[in-house]
Design an enzyme around this catalytic site. Sequence first.
Site, mmCIF file in Angstrom:
data_model
loop_
_atom_site.group_PDB
_atom_site.id
_atom_site.type_symbol
_atom_site.label_atom_id
_atom_site.label_comp_id
_atom_site.label_asym_id
_atom_site.label_seq_id
_atom_site.Cartn_x
_atom_site.Cartn_y
_atom_site.Cartn_z
ATOM 1 N N THR A 136 0.815 -1.211 0.000
ATOM 2 C CA THR A 136 0.000 0.000 0.000
ATOM 3 C C THR A 136 0.854 1.269 0.000
ATOM 4 O O THR A 136 1.997 1.257 0.487
ATOM 5 C CB THR A 136 -0.888 -0.010 1.263
ATOM 6 O OG1 THR A 136 -1.499 1.255 1.434
ATOM 7 C CG2 THR A 136 -0.072 -0.292 2.520
ATOM 8 N N ASP A 137 0.269 2.363 -0.488
ATOM 9 C CA ASP A 137 0.976 3.657 -0.431
ATOM 10 C C ASP A 137 1.029 4.203 0.995
ATOM 11 O O ASP A 137 1.780 5.142 1.281
ATOM 12 C CB ASP A 137 0.325 4.680 -1.377
ATOM 13 C CG ASP A 137 -1.140 4.965 -1.073
ATOM 14 O OD1 ASP A 137 -1.708 4.323 -0.166
ATOM 15 O OD2 ASP A 137 -1.725 5.835 -1.759
ATOM 16 N N GLU A 138 0.235 3.607 1.910
ATOM 17 C CA GLU A 138 0.194 4.142 3.281
ATOM 18 C C GLU A 138 1.522 3.968 4.011
ATOM 19 O O GLU A 138 1.752 4.613 5.032
ATOM 20 C CB GLU A 138 -0.933 3.486 4.081
ATOM 21 C CG GLU A 138 -2.286 3.781 3.499
ATOM 22 C CD GLU A 138 -3.445 3.544 4.457
ATOM 23 O OE1 GLU A 138 -3.214 3.364 5.662
ATOM 24 O OE2 GLU A 138 -4.588 3.547 3.970
ATOM 25 N N TYR A 163 -1.999 -0.454 11.008
ATOM 26 C CA TYR A 163 -2.119 -1.143 9.709
ATOM 27 C C TYR A 163 -0.911 -0.836 8.832
ATOM 28 O O TYR A 163 -0.226 -1.748 8.337
ATOM 29 C CB TYR A 163 -3.418 -0.718 8.992
ATOM 30 C CG TYR A 163 -3.399 -1.027 7.509
ATOM 31 C CD1 TYR A 163 -3.441 -2.344 7.057
ATOM 32 C CD2 TYR A 163 -3.314 -0.008 6.545
ATOM 33 C CE1 TYR A 163 -3.392 -2.647 5.695
ATOM 34 C CE2 TYR A 163 -3.269 -0.296 5.183
ATOM 35 C CZ TYR A 163 -3.310 -1.614 4.770
ATOM 36 O OH TYR A 163 -3.263 -1.906 3.417
ATOM 37 N N LYS A 167 2.115 -3.264 7.407
ATOM 38 C CA LYS A 167 2.411 -3.453 5.975
ATOM 39 C C LYS A 167 3.863 -3.035 5.691
ATOM 40 O O LYS A 167 4.555 -3.681 4.902
ATOM 41 C CB LYS A 167 1.449 -2.618 5.101
ATOM 42 C CG LYS A 167 0.013 -3.106 5.073
ATOM 43 C CD LYS A 167 -0.179 -4.499 4.492
ATOM 44 C CE LYS A 167 0.048 -4.603 3.011
ATOM 45 N NZ LYS A 167 -0.342 -5.949 2.486
HETATM 46 P P1 NAD Z 1 -9.675 -7.391 2.143
HETATM 47 O O1 NAD Z 1 -9.713 -7.091 3.606
HETATM 48 O O2 NAD Z 1 -10.887 -7.140 1.320
HETATM 49 O O3 NAD Z 1 -9.269 -8.916 1.912
HETATM 50 C C1 NAD Z 1 -8.290 -9.562 2.680
HETATM 51 C C2 NAD Z 1 -8.422 -11.057 2.428
HETATM 52 O O4 NAD Z 1 -7.371 -11.716 3.166
HETATM 53 C C3 NAD Z 1 -9.746 -11.654 2.924
HETATM 54 O O5 NAD Z 1 -10.257 -12.558 1.980
HETATM 55 C C4 NAD Z 1 -9.357 -12.367 4.217
HETATM 56 O O6 NAD Z 1 -10.192 -13.487 4.514
HETATM 57 C C5 NAD Z 1 -7.932 -12.794 3.893
HETATM 58 N N1 NAD Z 1 -7.132 -12.981 5.111
HETATM 59 C C6 NAD Z 1 -7.021 -12.139 6.172
HETATM 60 N N2 NAD Z 1 -6.223 -12.682 7.107
HETATM 61 C C7 NAD Z 1 -5.811 -13.886 6.621
HETATM 62 C C8 NAD Z 1 -4.957 -14.906 7.116
HETATM 63 N N3 NAD Z 1 -4.378 -14.803 8.314
HETATM 64 N N4 NAD Z 1 -4.733 -15.988 6.348
HETATM 65 C C9 NAD Z 1 -5.318 -16.121 5.116
HETATM 66 N N5 NAD Z 1 -6.159 -15.180 4.611
HETATM 67 C C10 NAD Z 1 -6.398 -14.083 5.354
HETATM 68 O O7 NAD Z 1 -8.422 -6.593 1.598
HETATM 69 P P2 NAD Z 1 -8.226 -5.869 0.188
HETATM 70 O O8 NAD Z 1 -8.753 -4.482 0.282
HETATM 71 O O9 NAD Z 1 -8.667 -6.766 -0.889
HETATM 72 O O10 NAD Z 1 -6.620 -5.742 0.177
HETATM 73 C C11 NAD Z 1 -5.820 -6.813 -0.324
HETATM 74 C C12 NAD Z 1 -4.359 -6.447 -0.208
HETATM 75 O O11 NAD Z 1 -4.104 -5.261 -0.938
HETATM 76 C C13 NAD Z 1 -3.891 -6.164 1.218
HETATM 77 O O12 NAD Z 1 -2.610 -6.699 1.364
HETATM 78 C C14 NAD Z 1 -3.873 -4.649 1.316
HETATM 79 O O13 NAD Z 1 -2.907 -4.230 2.233
HETATM 80 C C15 NAD Z 1 -3.505 -4.288 -0.102
HETATM 81 N N6 NAD Z 1 -3.992 -2.976 -0.580
HETATM 82 C C16 NAD Z 1 -5.305 -2.645 -0.475
HETATM 83 C C17 NAD Z 1 -5.747 -1.437 -0.989
HETATM 84 C C18 NAD Z 1 -7.212 -1.022 -0.929
HETATM 85 O O14 NAD Z 1 -7.529 0.106 -1.291
HETATM 86 N N7 NAD Z 1 -8.130 -1.874 -0.509
HETATM 87 C C19 NAD Z 1 -4.835 -0.571 -1.612
HETATM 88 C C20 NAD Z 1 -3.487 -0.945 -1.685
HETATM 89 C C21 NAD Z 1 -3.080 -2.162 -1.179
HETATM 90 O O1 DAU Z 2 -4.171 3.905 0.388
HETATM 91 C C1 DAU Z 2 -4.374 2.533 0.318
HETATM 92 C C2 DAU Z 2 -5.228 2.077 1.486
HETATM 93 O O2 DAU Z 2 -6.539 2.522 1.233
HETATM 94 C C3 DAU Z 2 -5.200 0.560 1.678
HETATM 95 O O3 DAU Z 2 -3.903 0.160 2.012
HETATM 96 C C4 DAU Z 2 -6.174 0.132 2.782
HETATM 97 O O4 DAU Z 2 -6.212 -1.285 2.867
HETATM 98 C C5 DAU Z 2 -7.543 0.660 2.416
HETATM 99 O O5 DAU Z 2 -8.468 0.339 3.451
HETATM 100 C C6 DAU Z 2 -7.514 2.164 2.192
HETATM 101 O O6 DAU Z 2 -7.247 2.857 3.443
HETATM 102 P P1 DAU Z 2 -8.007 4.224 3.845
HETATM 103 O O7 DAU Z 2 -7.953 4.374 5.307
HETATM 104 O O8 DAU Z 2 -7.535 5.355 3.000
HETATM 105 O O9 DAU Z 2 -9.502 3.832 3.327
HETATM 106 P P2 DAU Z 2 -10.950 4.046 3.995
HETATM 107 O O10 DAU Z 2 -11.940 3.662 2.958
HETATM 108 O O11 DAU Z 2 -11.050 3.418 5.344
HETATM 109 O O12 DAU Z 2 -11.015 5.618 4.203
HETATM 110 C C7 DAU Z 2 -10.849 6.506 3.109
HETATM 111 C C8 DAU Z 2 -10.914 7.926 3.652
HETATM 112 O O13 DAU Z 2 -12.248 8.190 4.089
HETATM 113 C C9 DAU Z 2 -10.036 8.158 4.881
HETATM 114 O O14 DAU Z 2 -9.513 9.467 4.819
HETATM 115 C C10 DAU Z 2 -10.985 8.040 6.056
HETATM 116 C C11 DAU Z 2 -12.296 8.549 5.486
HETATM 117 N N1 DAU Z 2 -13.528 7.938 6.032
HETATM 118 C C12 DAU Z 2 -13.614 6.583 6.032
HETATM 119 C C13 DAU Z 2 -14.746 5.954 6.511
HETATM 120 C C14 DAU Z 2 -14.850 4.441 6.539
HETATM 121 C C15 DAU Z 2 -14.573 8.744 6.453
HETATM 122 O O15 DAU Z 2 -14.486 9.978 6.424
HETATM 123 N N2 DAU Z 2 -15.706 8.116 6.905
HETATM 124 C C16 DAU Z 2 -15.833 6.763 6.976
HETATM 125 O O16 DAU Z 2 -16.903 6.265 7.433
#
Ligand code: NAD
Ligand code: DAU
Length: 359
Positions: A136-138, A163, A167
Amino acid sequence: MRTYLVTGGAGFIGSNYIHYMFEKYGDDIRIINVDALTYAGNLENLKAVENRPNYTFVKADITDKDAIGKIFAENDIDRVVHFAAESHVDRSIRNPEVFVKTNVIGTAVMLNCAKAAWELPDGGFKEDKKFLHVSTDEVYGSLPDDENAFFYETSPYDPHSPYSASKAGSDMLVKSYMDTYKFPANITNCSNNYGPFQFPEKLIPLIINNALQGKKLPVYGDGKNVRDWLYVRDHAKAIDMVQEKGKLFETYNVGGHNEKQNIEIIEIILETLQEMLPDNDPRKAHVSKELITYVEDRKGHDRRYAIAPDKIRADLGWEPETMFKDGIKLTIQWYFENEDWMKRVTSGDYQKYYEEMYQ
Ligand code: NAD
Ligand code: DAU
């Protein structure tokens, strides 16, 4: 035939990636999806592929080295695409331990098992084996409100939430394996994804779902935090391109140059819902800005994320294909067409699917 081991394939990005890969490669690849099915894992996301002969699901925890070792022992894995993680920042603030366990220990187990399976007696590695760590970019921390400031692959790590710290720890482990053993891997650091199958704890599906139900739309702090949104299919494509064309040991940042304040996102969703709902739909009456409710800010809330995807564009020719105005319509349309999915996810019923399907 190449065999992919995908971890976390029942989650949001993992399931979109599996669909993308079968659409692109059909019967030319085999995918083994290993997922522990936490609250975030939903096998319904993979209903369309579950009967394919070249798809296998294994319910296992990535921290269980025996279970993961067994998968490598029984299959000649060519590619690992490692998505499995605890992914929600707010949950990490409440309960950090599970993030360390899954994201750090789980990644160490995946690396160790892949290394053991792929290593040759001379310390080198079998040919054409690759591990892609999805991150992630975080990990880069927070940018100022300056439209010329971006995250690059060379930006220093500065994670703030449990988180992003977990990562960052997992990225460092992958780097250490590449540096120490010349372990064949890549890391991708992507910005915020949106699209089908996203769990409604994250901003975009939460706002769509609440607005349709006439519930309050919680905005953290002043609503001006900026995220860089990418349609999930574009991320899936980037991951595939890095595996196909990326230079080993390199990190690639993935992002769409689509920075928006949270409040802008919410306003766009409300306008798009108004546009897309038919006039006779009763929900049209309550989809309005009046639902917007400012709430207490997230602790340690990062102000702004913005990726400069210059390297992946120049080296691999990757470009985001889906403009936000189109991606958000596709996403809302998907949630319209999958109301039952949302009902089962919000009621918890989706967790029964595994028992019914795989009893
Ligand atoms: P998600 O939470 O939707 O999915 C995570 C999956 O991992 C689920 O299916 C869960 O059951 C599985 N999992 C969790 N713990 C586990 C364990 N101990 N063993 C096996 N499986 C397990 O997450 P996502 O949003 O699809 O993100 C996927 C990946 O991409 C993550 O590594 C996250 O850090 C990264 N990522 C997410 C975003 C985003 O915006 N969602 C952006 C950049 C990177
Ligand atoms: O940048 C990549 C990341 O993006 C991934 O690594 C994470 O897995 C993914 O969950 C996401 O993280 P964020 O914290 O940016 O996403 P989230 O959707 O939780 O929140 C997006 C923005 O919205 C953040 O600034 C918090 C705000 N927010 C979120 C929720 C859930 C609100 O204002 N209200 C809300 O109810």
